[in-house]
Enzyme design. Sequence first.
Site, short mmCIF file in Angstrom:
data_model
loop_
_atom_site.label_atom_id
_atom_site.label_comp_id
_atom_site.label_asym_id
_atom_site.label_seq_id
_atom_site.Cartn_x
_atom_site.Cartn_y
_atom_site.Cartn_z
N ASP A 146 25.28 -12.86 -58.64
CA ASP A 146 23.96 -12.63 -59.20
C ASP A 146 23.20 -11.64 -58.33
OD1 ASP A 146 21.25 -13.37 -60.48
OD2 ASP A 146 22.59 -14.77 -61.47
N HIS B 166 16.24 -14.15 -59.29
CA HIS B 166 17.06 -14.83 -60.29
C HIS B 166 18.22 -15.60 -59.67
CE1 HIS B 166 20.10 -15.14 -63.58
NE2 HIS B 166 19.02 -15.43 -64.29
N SER C 157 20.75 -19.18 -68.49
CA SER C 157 20.92 -18.89 -67.06
C SER C 157 20.74 -20.14 -66.22
CB SER C 157 19.88 -17.86 -66.60
OG SER C 157 20.43 -16.59 -66.45
#
Length: 496
Positions: free
Chosen positions: A169, A203, A351
């Site tokens: 990520d 994120h 996610s």
Amino acid sequence: MSTPPRIALALRTVLLQLTLSIASYGCAERSVDRYAPSEPTARLQNVETVRYVPNQYLVRFTGHLTRSARDQVARRALGDVKGKLLAVLHSINGAWVELDAESLRLLRARTDVVSVQPDEVVPILSAYDSSIAPSPRWTLDRVDQRDLPLQGSYQFNKRGLGVHVWIVDTGLDITDPDIAANVDQSTYMTINGLNPFAPCDPHGTDVAKAAVGRVGVARGATLHAARVDTDCSGSLSNGAIIFALEYIADNTLRPAVVNLSLGRRCSLFTCLFTVESAAEYAQSKGVTVVVSAGNDGGDACDQSPARLQSLITVGASTLSDARADYPGLWASNWGACVDLFAPVFPSGGTSAAAPVVAGAAALFLEMFPTASPATVQANLVANATVGRLGPNLAGSPNRLLYTMQRTLTAAISGASHIGPFTSCAWYGSHDGGYPPYVYKWYRDQVLVGQSTSYSIEAGESAGFALELRVEDGRGNIASSARAVAFDSNNGGFVCQ
């Protein structure tokens, strides 16, 4: 050009820093986390567009090359056209490269090159403004129990100890107290010289917190950062994702789980075939890969890499047990390619659902560290809570993640009738519980064996009561009994 440096550290660590310029239950019987939940308001989702990383490409070579031959071909080809070799990619029989316009033209003209395609930007599957990302604990409350209402706590009897969870990520923020103690800073992967532990996009950190750490599913697992973003806007490099998956497959400790909260819908002509090839390569090396189903309310079988049956594809459910669907915001993908669902906040998206399942995979691998990815997938699906999700599943399996191990059960397979000339065997099995397991066979209440099977030879003259007792590592005992009748009138070799 040479491939990026890989520096082996003592014993358990392998350090890799890749740059685009090529410069450089062990816990108590049950632990409980109590909390007071509050739910934030949903925010808008990412809008997906197909973009490319400037001057970066994925090359495929002709033939089925060996690993060493592929290295040689890649170095020779890039040297001839004066391009930069970022990495040799074995899963696609190719390489990740940096080229100017003239180098691109020359490389495409080579007879040992099948194709040269732009390095696509892969979207993260976020559906929230990270500045309001919630604590994941409320969602965890749902997966430790079969039924509503929520109990206001997350219970766990394994912690994922010894399991390595890779977040492919935007990097992991090691100043975040929820994951700081779990992050291994000695084994990581990054691109462009970016610091994998000081990301500019949160994120990856938010994803990691749902999987591992102080408020995650697997409180004792080890986190690893694979930073694959090209800038600070959540843009991930296709080439970097492939390289990260290959690096994890080839160089890191087991058992290992990879979380991919990324992907996109297949276009008219193509899916993320190269990422799919790399994910399958990682699984072939024993790495369990968990992926988000996608957030555009469509069939997950049109989403890449979520469409791969071998990966664990995760849809998102609401805290009221329905497939997540927030009109005007986002909706979880659905369909036969989804393995199971995990609950998330409206601000979470798939996610946030995938890492909850990645954490559950770590719990299972703590108990069974040599389990194959297929075994992990099968266990999570079989252990899921069935039939609780609402009516809008659109062909998806009605399975909701459940993180507590199933109750121990035992079973006997074999004959119920024997004859006087019988040689016969019975076989035991178990489900649920906690390793290790001890099998004990009793015949008319007398212990006669301690293996997974029990057999007799010819010469029996009476029936008997056969019982199997299985004891697990927690002292739980399950039993199964069978009355075996003797047929004196049948002179054959009866075992049925």
